[in-house]
Design an enzyme around this catalytic site. Structure first.
Site: not given
Ligand code: BDR
Ligand code: CA
Length: 309
Positions: A242
């Site tokens: 992500h």
């Molecule tokens: C996002 O949520 C967090 O757990 C990760 O670091 C990322 O920023 C993904 O949904």
């Protein structure tokens, strides 16, 4: 090559860690500061993790400044099931040699944006948007002076990852996201629709590990942890990456497809808390936001490899 001045606001986090490795190792970016927020794990841990990662990457020249330890109105959430109790997966915690810089993370955002040329400082937000919301309350002028605000958050066609309709970062502090999206900040959102297209396959992880560098080893270790977790919880062999997406876009915008839109966040209903409602039926000339729909994933991994070499 033009360099983009940037602040990274994050909650490391295994995928935040890869995004930091991407930025720490890049000549395409002038990294002004790393600010931290409570999110995946509490603020004390996200800040220590940022300091650890900075040391591993050999970038102790970059300031780390802690920001908000809790969302504007909600109880602190947490996602240690996806990041480990300490936040960095299999990486054992250690006490960093050097500590945080003086001053609050919110002031790091305000001071850099106010003291540098208008439109020149970009902000990559990789966690809940609490710090920017506080900064906007304290110094509203920043909304007209900020460069692109590249956010990892939200979901549309992919559905949610913390609830059926919400992505974690927006769900964790929906009021902060709402305030940011209602402001004049030029937000570009990289939600699950695009981050789910960037998968850490075995071959991609092996390429980073084969670099034989601390940055490459660390990025690969983060991805291996995600791989094990996502296999167990979601059944995926290759986990999505992500947080590197907004940073990669700032390094090479050609890798992504963006659509002009207006984004609103659900703050009333508990059932759909943090849902991002994305309206594409807008005038492209005056649309306040942009939403990422497509990405050349190999290009993102090429950038990560370049930064970790
Ligand atoms: C996002 O949520 C967090 O757990 C990760 O670091 C990322 O920023 C993904 O949904
Ligand atoms: Ca994050």
């Amino acid at each position: 090559m033009t360099t983009q001045s940037l602040i990274i606001d994050c909650d490391p986090g295994v995928d935040d860690a890869v995004a930091l490795m991407l930025a720490f190792g890049s000549a395409r970016l002038e990294l002004l500061a790393v600010t931290t927020v409570g999110g995946n794990v509490p603020l004390k841990k996200t800040t220590r993790n940022a300091l650890m990662l900075r040391q591993i990457a050999g970038r102790e020249d970059i300031q780390v400044r802690p920001g908000a330890d809790r969302p504007l109105r909600r109880k602190p959430a947490g996602a240690s099931e996806f990041h480990g109790e300490e936040g960095l997966g299999y990486l054992p915690p250690f006490t960093p040699d050097r500590g945080i810089a003086d001053g609050h993370g919110v002031d790091a955002i305000i001071d850099n944006v106010m003291s540098r040329p208008e439109g020149s400082v970009a902000l990559a937000i990789l966690g809940p948007m609490t710090n920017l919301a506080h900064a906007l309350r304290k110094e509203p002028m920043i909304q007209k002076r900020l460069g692109p605000v590249a956010v990892m958050g939200g979901a549309r066609s992919e559905g949610g990852n913390i609830t059926p309709s919400a992505e974690f970062n927006i769900w964790a502090d929906p009021e902060a996201a709402d305030e940011v999206l209602r402001s004049a900040c030029p937000v570009v959102m990289f939600g699950l629709d695009v981050t789910h297209q960037v998968r850490a396959t075995d071959a991609r992880i092996a390429r980073l590990a084969a670099l034989g560098t601390a940055r490459g080893d660390t990025a690969a270790a983060m991805m291996r942890f995600s791989q094990d977790v996502e296999k167990r919880i979601v059944g995926w062999d290759a986990p999505p990456l992500h947080d590197p997406c907004p940073v990669a876009w700032l390094m090479n915008p050609d890798l992504f497809t963006l659509k002009p839109c207006r984004i609103a966040v659900e703050v009333q209903s508990e059932l759909t808390r943090g849902h991002t409602a994305v309206e594409f039926r807008v005038d492209p000339e005056t649309a306040p936001h942009r939403w990422a729909t497509g990405v050349q994933a190999d290009g993102v991994f090429d950038l990560i490899a370049e930064s970790c070499a």
